[in-house]
Motif scaffolding. Structure first.
Motif, PDB file in Angstrom:
ATOM      1  N   LEU A  41      77.195 -39.596   8.134  1.00  0.00           N
ATOM      2  CA  LEU A  41      77.042 -38.207   7.674  1.00  0.00           C
ATOM      3  C   LEU A  41      78.303 -38.057   6.387  1.00  0.00           C
ATOM      4  N   VAL A  42      77.744 -37.507   5.409  1.00  0.00           N
ATOM      5  CA  VAL A  42      78.382 -37.428   4.212  1.00  0.00           C
ATOM      6  C   VAL A  42      78.235 -35.883   3.671  1.00  0.00           C
ATOM      7  N   TYR A  43      79.319 -35.425   3.206  1.00  0.00           N
ATOM      8  CA  TYR A  43      79.133 -33.811   2.855  1.00  0.00           C
ATOM      9  C   TYR A  43      79.349 -33.989   1.190  1.00  0.00           C
ATOM     10  N   ASN A  44      78.848 -33.255   0.518  1.00  0.00           N
ATOM     11  CA  ASN A  44      79.126 -32.996  -0.891  1.00  0.00           C
ATOM     12  C   ASN A  44      80.553 -32.406  -1.248  1.00  0.00           C
ATOM     13  N   LEU A  45      80.818 -32.145  -2.522  1.00  0.00           N
ATOM     14  CA  LEU A  45      82.015 -31.860  -2.862  1.00  0.00           C
ATOM     15  C   LEU A  45      82.463 -30.565  -2.000  1.00  0.00           C
ATOM     16  N   LYS A  46      81.750 -29.486  -2.457  1.00  0.00           N
ATOM     17  CA  LYS A  46      81.837 -28.124  -2.020  1.00  0.00           C
ATOM     18  C   LYS A  46      81.942 -28.143  -0.505  1.00  0.00           C
ATOM     19  N   GLU A  47      81.270 -28.683   0.135  1.00  0.00           N
ATOM     20  CA  GLU A  47      81.059 -28.851   1.704  1.00  0.00           C
ATOM     21  C   GLU A  47      82.387 -29.495   2.391  1.00  0.00           C
ATOM     22  N   HIS A  48      82.607 -30.649   1.584  1.00  0.00           N
ATOM     23  CA  HIS A  48      83.791 -31.322   1.980  1.00  0.00           C
ATOM     24  C   HIS A  48      85.334 -30.829   1.717  1.00  0.00           C
ATOM     25  N   GLN A  49      85.234 -29.829   0.614  1.00  0.00           N
ATOM     26  CA  GLN A  49      86.306 -29.203   0.232  1.00  0.00           C
ATOM     27  C   GLN A  49      86.695 -28.049   1.562  1.00  0.00           C
ATOM     28  N   MET A  50      85.702 -27.357   1.984  1.00  0.00           N
ATOM     29  CA  MET A  50      85.625 -26.198   2.908  1.00  0.00           C
ATOM     30  C   MET A  50      85.835 -26.951   4.416  1.00  0.00           C
ATOM     31  N   VAL A  51      85.327 -27.979   4.699  1.00  0.00           N
ATOM     32  CA  VAL A  51      85.469 -28.710   6.148  1.00  0.00           C
ATOM     33  C   VAL A  51      87.124 -29.326   5.862  1.00  0.00           C
ATOM     34  N   GLN A  52      87.417 -29.775   4.931  1.00  0.00           N
ATOM     35  CA  GLN A  52      88.748 -30.340   4.824  1.00  0.00           C
ATOM     36  C   GLN A  52      89.877 -29.098   4.814  1.00  0.00           C
ATOM     37  N   ASN A  53      89.671 -28.374   4.240  1.00  0.00           N
ATOM     38  CA  ASN A  53      90.702 -27.233   4.307  1.00  0.00           C
ATOM     39  C   ASN A  53      90.774 -26.663   5.591  1.00  0.00           C
ATOM     40  N   GLN A 109      80.792 -19.510  10.609  1.00  0.00           N
ATOM     41  CA  GLN A 109      80.768 -17.868   9.702  1.00  0.00           C
ATOM     42  C   GLN A 109      80.962 -18.003   8.368  1.00  0.00           C
ATOM     43  N   ALA A 110      81.915 -18.883   8.060  1.00  0.00           N
ATOM     44  CA  ALA A 110      82.490 -18.817   6.659  1.00  0.00           C
ATOM     45  C   ALA A 110      81.338 -19.427   5.803  1.00  0.00           C
ATOM     46  N   LEU A 111      80.585 -20.823   6.735  1.00  0.00           N
ATOM     47  CA  LEU A 111      79.557 -21.422   5.564  1.00  0.00           C
ATOM     48  C   LEU A 111      78.424 -20.490   5.856  1.00  0.00           C
ATOM     49  N   GLY A 112      78.148 -19.455   6.587  1.00  0.00           N
ATOM     50  CA  GLY A 112      76.914 -18.688   6.476  1.00  0.00           C
ATOM     51  C   GLY A 112      77.338 -17.742   5.086  1.00  0.00           C
ATOM     52  N   GLN A 113      78.497 -17.346   5.013  1.00  0.00           N
ATOM     53  CA  GLN A 113      78.771 -16.433   3.870  1.00  0.00           C
ATOM     54  C   GLN A 113      78.642 -17.326   2.660  1.00  0.00           C
ATOM     55  N   GLU A 114      79.035 -18.209   2.595  1.00  0.00           N
ATOM     56  CA  GLU A 114      78.942 -19.018   1.350  1.00  0.00           C
ATOM     57  C   GLU A 114      77.482 -19.701   1.090  1.00  0.00           C
ATOM     58  N   MET A 169      75.816 -21.621   2.836  1.00  0.00           N
ATOM     59  CA  MET A 169      75.654 -23.041   3.263  1.00  0.00           C
ATOM     60  C   MET A 169      75.265 -23.423   4.525  1.00  0.00           C
ATOM     61  N   PRO A 170      74.161 -22.729   5.088  1.00  0.00           N
ATOM     62  CA  PRO A 170      73.509 -22.889   6.404  1.00  0.00           C
ATOM     63  C   PRO A 170      73.339 -24.335   6.802  1.00  0.00           C
ATOM     64  N   GLU A 171      72.961 -25.328   5.863  1.00  0.00           N
ATOM     65  CA  GLU A 171      72.619 -26.531   6.211  1.00  0.00           C
ATOM     66  C   GLU A 171      73.944 -27.470   6.408  1.00  0.00           C
ATOM     67  N   VAL A 172      74.848 -26.967   6.190  1.00  0.00           N
ATOM     68  CA  VAL A 172      76.222 -27.781   6.459  1.00  0.00           C
ATOM     69  C   VAL A 172      76.517 -27.735   8.092  1.00  0.00           C
ATOM     70  N   ALA A 173      76.182 -26.534   8.563  1.00  0.00           N
ATOM     71  CA  ALA A 173      76.699 -26.310  10.006  1.00  0.00           C
ATOM     72  C   ALA A 173      76.123 -27.489  10.925  1.00  0.00           C
TER      73      ALA A 173
END
Length: 492
Positions: A101-113, A131-136, A138-142
């Motif tokens: 499982l690998v996240y791209n840059l924006k996904e990685h930044q949100m998850v790590q923060n 909820q934050a992912l939905g507002q951004e 990015m539902p596919e990250v959930a």
């Protein structure tokens, strides 16, 4: 130092759907390679020796992906051999996840923060991140996040599943939302009424009204849900807001047949949406049914019915309706009296207008700005200067501050009779150096329209970003405009 320009990432599971029994073999790992100087195309990358094979031939299975937060030429290359790629991930700031499982840059930044700052891996914390992912958007990250967390022992709870179903629905992934809702409704979890409301609103926005009915039926079938009555009320409002009067009518009938009581919120919503989308006859029939149920009509429904009567220019019917509601009601303020005065002012029945105004004061109601402006508009259209000045003096005595409509009544009346030079006589008694405001009830404009000064000044205020406007500035600009419009220009 040469900066690392490429970011290598390839999610093994890019589908937005989610299954609790998902597993990925650890042997299915890919090779990640990068180059220090970013090529302009895939062929240039392979020819420059970026490929691990080094033969210049294009390997099979090359996968490249653009990242929205990076430049247009920055791509990631995934090669199918068995290399490691650990150095690439560490230099690019992306950690290689377990099980591919690998996240791209924006996904990685949100998850790590989220992990480093909040350090919450409980049910509420994961729900907040989803909820934050939905507002951004990015539902596919959930689902990737949940698979990652489940591999570390996390068990999704009610808050996580509720946030996930709303994340899917609000981003248009209705198939995944439906599957997740089925998972919740068939489990021991009890969703909150806010989750049900958000899910219904998302379906109504996209026109999926059958799904709303399905949610109502599934919720009502659960014996441990104690908010079935509220769910029916939400469905009535969702259908009504979308103009689906037949579905709204059917839902109310089903609600009564199941033994649920039609409360005040549902009854007022029923009348309100018939006022907005139905005919006058249908609206009156809905209001009659509500009266028989001994439900008191509230402010929003009163305004909706008044707007329907005004749009059809049925002011006599409006007066009858207001008297039937009861002019003595104080929980709606001056709304009933103002609408009654408006029904007379729209037909310019000046004696009846004055008589009802005296009755309003005698009943113990204090006139507000809308009350005075209804009278001022009628006096201005009839050029009744004496009554207009008396009304403004009464307004000053009551401590009611005039707004743009009040000034417009004076300006339009004086210019209508070509008395622009005497306008300062009236404006000197008012605070013309104050900032313009607009506080009159919009229903007044539906019946009487807007004056020329009001419309012109409103357009000027909306079209410019200049601050520090005053009534005197607006009046001077409007007078110059009227002076120029009366000039005759000869073309030689």
């Amino acid at each position: 130092m040469v900066a690392m320009a490429t970011v290598v990432a390839s999610p093994s599971c890019s589908s937005p759907s989610f299954s609790f029994t998902h597993s990925i073999s650890s042997s299915r790992r890919s090779t990640f390679a990068c180059c220090h100087r970013l090529p302009r195309s895939r062929k240039q990358c392979l020819r420059s020796g970026a490929s691990s094979r080094g033969n210049g031939d294009e390997p099979e299975g090359v996968f490249h992906k653009r990242y929205p937060e990076r430049g247009n030429d920055e791509r990631a290359y995934l090669l199918p051999d068995g290399g490691g790629g650990k150095v690439v991930f560490e230099s690019a700031g992306v950690q290689k996840k377990d099980k591919g499982l690998v996240y791209n840059l924006k996904e990685h930044q949100m998850v790590q923060n989220w992990r480093w700052n909040k350090k919450r891996i409980d049910d509420e914390g994961v729900a907040a991140l989803i909820q934050a992912l939905g507002q951004e958007k990015m539902p596919e990250v959930a689902p990737k996040l949940l698979i990652d967390l489940k591999s570390k022992g996390f068990v999704p709870g009610r808050a996580t599943l509720s946030s996930l179903v709303l994340c899917y629905a609000k981003n248009g992934l209705f198939r995944q939302a439906k599957a997740m809702w089925s998972e919740i409704i068939n489990s021991s979890f009890v969703p909150s009424i806010e989750v049900v409301s958000g899910l219904m609103d998302a379906y109504a926005m996209m026109g999926h009204f059958d799904e709303i009915s399905t949610i109502v039926h599934e919720t009502a079938s659960r014996q441990d849900f104690d908010f079935s009555n509220e769910v029916y009320s939400l469905a009535v409002s969702c259908f009504g807001k979308s103009g689906q009067l037949e579905l709204m009518e059917a839902m109310v009938k089903e609600m009564v047949l199941r033994g649920f009581k039609v409360d005040s919120m549902t009854g007022n919503a029923f009348v309100k949406y018939y006022s907005l989308f139905g005919s006058i006859e249908e609206m009156e029939a809905a209001y009659g049914r509500m009266k028989k149920s001994r439900i008191l009509i509230e402010k929003e429904a009163i305004r909706a019915m008044a707007s329907a009567y005004i749009s059809e220019r049925r002011f006599y019917k409006l007066g009858e309706f207001l008297r039937g509601v009861g002019l003595g009601r104080r929980n709606v303020g001056n709304l009933l009296w103002n609408l009654l005065l408006l029904s007379y002012a729209a037909n310019f029945k000046m004696k009846s207008l004055q008589r009802e105004f005296i009755s309003m004061v005698g009943a113990g109601f204090s006139p507000d700005l809308t009350t005075f402006n209804i009278r001022a508009l009628a006096y201005s259209r009839m050029c009744m200067f004496w009554d207009l000045h008396l009304s403004i003096e009464h307004m000053k005595h009551e401590g009611v501050i005039p707004d743009l409509v009040t000034y417009g009544c004076l300006v339009d009346a004086y210019l209508e009779r070509r008395l622009g030079r005497n306008l300062s006589f009236a404006l000197d008694k008012m605070n013309a150096e104050s900032a313009p405001v607009m506080l009159t009830d919009p229903l007044v404009f539906e019946a009487l329209g807007k004056g020329d000064f009001h419309s012109s000044s409103e357009a000027l205020l909306e079209s410019t970003r200049q601050r520090g406007w005053t009534y005197s500035n607006l009046v001077s600009i409007y007078l110059r405009k009227q002076y120029r419009s009366n000039q005759i220009f000869w073309n030689y």
